[in-house]
Design an enzyme around this catalytic site. Structure first.
Site, mmCIF file in Angstrom:
data_model
loop_
_atom_site.group_PDB
_atom_site.id
_atom_site.type_symbol
_atom_site.label_atom_id
_atom_site.label_comp_id
_atom_site.label_asym_id
_atom_site.label_seq_id
_atom_site.Cartn_x
_atom_site.Cartn_y
_atom_site.Cartn_z
ATOM 1 N N CYS A 25 1.140 -1.112 -0.094
ATOM 2 C CA CYS A 25 0.070 -0.194 0.100
ATOM 3 C C CYS A 25 0.811 0.955 0.149
ATOM 4 O O CYS A 25 2.193 1.507 0.584
ATOM 5 C CB CYS A 25 -0.813 0.102 1.086
ATOM 6 S SG CYS A 25 -2.376 -1.243 1.632
ATOM 7 N N HIS A 69 -6.993 -5.060 6.072
ATOM 8 C CA HIS A 69 -6.048 -4.425 7.222
ATOM 9 C C HIS A 69 -5.530 -5.161 7.897
ATOM 10 O O HIS A 69 -5.532 -6.424 8.101
ATOM 11 C CB HIS A 69 -6.956 -3.240 8.329
ATOM 12 C CG HIS A 69 -8.339 -2.101 7.803
ATOM 13 N ND1 HIS A 69 -8.233 -1.919 8.372
ATOM 14 C CD2 HIS A 69 -8.283 -1.572 6.128
ATOM 15 C CE1 HIS A 69 -9.342 -0.314 7.883
ATOM 16 N NE2 HIS A 69 -8.722 -0.926 6.608
ATOM 17 N N GLU A 71 -4.645 -5.736 11.048
ATOM 18 C CA GLU A 71 -4.996 -6.413 12.360
ATOM 19 C C GLU A 71 -5.926 -7.868 11.652
ATOM 20 O O GLU A 71 -6.153 -8.990 12.756
ATOM 21 C CB GLU A 71 -6.370 -5.585 13.547
ATOM 22 C CG GLU A 71 -5.838 -4.300 13.193
ATOM 23 C CD GLU A 71 -5.853 -3.249 12.854
ATOM 24 O OE1 GLU A 71 -5.809 -2.165 13.525
ATOM 25 O OE2 GLU A 71 -5.188 -3.285 11.080
ATOM 26 N N CYS A 97 -9.210 0.651 13.470
ATOM 27 C CA CYS A 97 -11.215 1.538 13.158
ATOM 28 C C CYS A 97 -12.262 0.366 13.359
ATOM 29 O O CYS A 97 -11.886 -0.687 13.743
ATOM 30 C CB CYS A 97 -11.222 0.827 11.521
ATOM 31 S SG CYS A 97 -11.019 -0.587 10.677
ATOM 32 N N CYS A 100 -12.165 -4.014 12.378
ATOM 33 C CA CYS A 100 -10.973 -4.294 13.305
ATOM 34 C C CYS A 100 -11.410 -4.492 14.493
ATOM 35 O O CYS A 100 -10.659 -5.929 14.812
ATOM 36 C CB CYS A 100 -9.761 -3.708 12.225
ATOM 37 S SG CYS A 100 -9.502 -3.854 11.235
ATOM 38 N N TYR A 118 -5.039 6.589 15.026
ATOM 39 C CA TYR A 118 -5.721 7.121 13.539
ATOM 40 C C TYR A 118 -6.941 7.809 13.441
ATOM 41 O O TYR A 118 -7.413 8.062 14.829
ATOM 42 C CB TYR A 118 -6.156 5.712 12.664
ATOM 43 C CG TYR A 118 -7.184 5.729 12.067
ATOM 44 C CD1 TYR A 118 -6.645 6.423 10.738
ATOM 45 C CD2 TYR A 118 -9.143 5.294 12.144
ATOM 46 C CE1 TYR A 118 -7.182 6.144 9.748
ATOM 47 C CE2 TYR A 118 -8.717 5.664 10.075
ATOM 48 C CZ TYR A 118 -8.239 6.262 9.334
ATOM 49 O OH TYR A 118 -9.278 6.187 8.260
#
Length: 141
Positions: A25, A69, A71, A97, A100, A118
């Site tokens: 990413c 993600h 996690e 998030c 997750c 975050y």
């Protein structure tokens, strides 16, 4: 928190940053390590599902909706092993998030230690509501 636990937490968090380097990413690289009884039982980083091209962003630079993600990758990886995440600690380079957080709760993870906060805190709010201990450590030195 005692000094020994803080030292271990910082060490594992530094490992998540290194593990995040495996991500393809471009916008954000995140790493996760799942630890139980002082053993790493799983790890993950954000990226596309197995068998997909290793391109996480579309032509507009936005993250593709099917990117997993870190996690989620760590939790699904441990689910395919003979290990159990019940009572484990998840170390992650960025706070989880909401999606997750749901997986973390369902996986029986009791503690989440993260480095970067975050911008959206709904995941942390849900974890705390579920009784999951959340620890933010900014200084990894």
């Amino acid at each position: 928190m005692d000094h020994k636990q803080l030292t271990l937490d910082k060490r594992y968090l530094r490992m998540t940053a290194i593990w995040a380097e495996n991500s393809y990413c471009q916008r954000r690289k995140v790493g996760a390590i799942l630890v139980k009884d002082q053993m790493i039982i799983s790890d993950g980083y954000n990226g596309t599902p197995a068998g997909f091209e290793n391109v996480c962003e579309d032509e507009d630079g936005l993250t593709k909706p099917y990117v997993l993600h870190a996690e989620a990758n760590a939790i699904t990886k441990v689910a395919r092993s003979n290990n159990s995440s019940e009572g484990a600690t998840l170390y992650v380079s960025a706070s989880p998030c909401m999606e997750c957080a749901k997986l973390i709760i369902q996986a029986g993870i009791k503690r989440v230690v993260y480095n970067e906060l975050y911008r959206i805190s709904l995941g942390l709010d849900l974890l705390e509501r579920a009784g999951v201990e959340c620890v933010h450590i900014e200084d990894l030195g």
